[in-house]
Design a protein around this motif. Structure first.
Motif, PDB file in Angstrom:
ATOM      1  N   ALA A 212       0.861  -1.173   0.000  1.00 26.35           N
ATOM      2  CA  ALA A 212       0.000   0.000   0.000  1.00 26.35           C
ATOM      3  C   ALA A 212       0.907   1.235   0.000  1.00 26.35           C
ATOM      4  O   ALA A 212       2.078   1.138  -0.332  1.00 26.35           O
ATOM      5  N   PRO A 213       0.397   2.396   0.406  1.00 23.82           N
ATOM      6  CA  PRO A 213       1.239   3.597   0.430  1.00 23.82           C
ATOM      7  C   PRO A 213       2.471   3.416   1.319  1.00 23.82           C
ATOM      8  O   PRO A 213       2.510   2.516   2.164  1.00 23.82           O
ATOM      9  N   PRO A 214       3.487   4.288   1.147  1.00 20.16           N
ATOM     10  CA  PRO A 214       4.697   4.190   1.972  1.00 20.16           C
ATOM     11  C   PRO A 214       4.348   4.135   3.461  1.00 20.16           C
ATOM     12  O   PRO A 214       3.456   4.840   3.928  1.00 20.16           O
ATOM     13  N   GLY A 215       5.057   3.268   4.169  1.00 21.62           N
ATOM     14  CA  GLY A 215       4.812   3.111   5.595  1.00 21.62           C
ATOM     15  C   GLY A 215       3.796   2.030   5.930  1.00 21.62           C
ATOM     16  O   GLY A 215       3.624   1.668   7.085  1.00 21.62           O
ATOM     17  N   TRP A 216       3.092   1.521   4.936  1.00 19.93           N
ATOM     18  CA  TRP A 216       2.110   0.464   5.146  1.00 19.93           C
ATOM     19  C   TRP A 216       2.786  -0.893   4.981  1.00 19.93           C
ATOM     20  O   TRP A 216       3.776  -1.016   4.287  1.00 19.93           O
TER      21      TRP A 216
END
Length: 171
Positions: free
Chosen positions: A44-48
């Motif tokens: 998913a998006p960065p950090g996910w």
């Protein structure tokens, strides 16, 4: 055609996504249908972080993917395969949930992989239940997320010497 992602809206309820991959169709199919390979690029998006990757690519088979975000948000996608023609076509339903709340109902996704020499053209057509649902998907930043995921997929495909990728390549 470059490897860049292209998104069009041919009707009020559809989004069509195209992307070229520098790999044979069978290899691209494998990376999109085997959980051990999906986990390598479908973030998913960065950090996910992807926390669930269940995939049973056969007619009537189900899939469930889930991600946890920074500071606790949860996102998941589930659905049922309606048609499977390896390595060229898959049709399935998709339902997204954010924080356990379904978003915009069920959509129908049709994936077609077309051989073009040693390259593969991906065409993904998503049919939404309404124009509002389609517009909401576009506004959600899906282009950025898909682009990042497909770029990671490109990197995974480059790791495949001789265009063979297996569980042994997972390191």
């Amino acid at each position: 055609m470059k490897n860049s992602l292209k998104i069009t809206t041919p009707t009020d309820r559809e989004i069509v996504i195209t992307r070229m991959f520098n790999a044979p169709r069978e290899l691209v199919w494998d990376t999109m249908s085997k959980p051990e390979l999906l986990k390598r690029w479908l973030f998913a998006p960065p950090g996910w972080e992807m926390t669930v990757c269940e995939d049973d690519p056969r007619v009537g088979g189900r899939f469930r993917w889930a991600w946890n975000g920074p500071d606790g948000p949860v996102m998941s996608m589930t659905g049922v395969y309606r048609e499977i023609v390896p390595p060229e076509r898959a049709v399935r339903t998709e339902t997204f949930e954010f924080g356990c709340v379904p978003q915009s109902g069920e959509q129908l996704a049709t994936l077609v992989l077309t051989e073009q020499g040693e390259k593969t053209l991906l065409t993904l057509t998503v049919l939404y239940p309404s124009k509002e649902a389609r517009d909401g998907a576009i506004a959600s930043g899906m282009e950025r997320g898909l682009g990042a995921g497909y770029d990671r997929l490109d990197e995974l495909l480059k790791l495949s010497p001789g265009h063979r990728l297996s569980a042994f390549d997972l390191g």
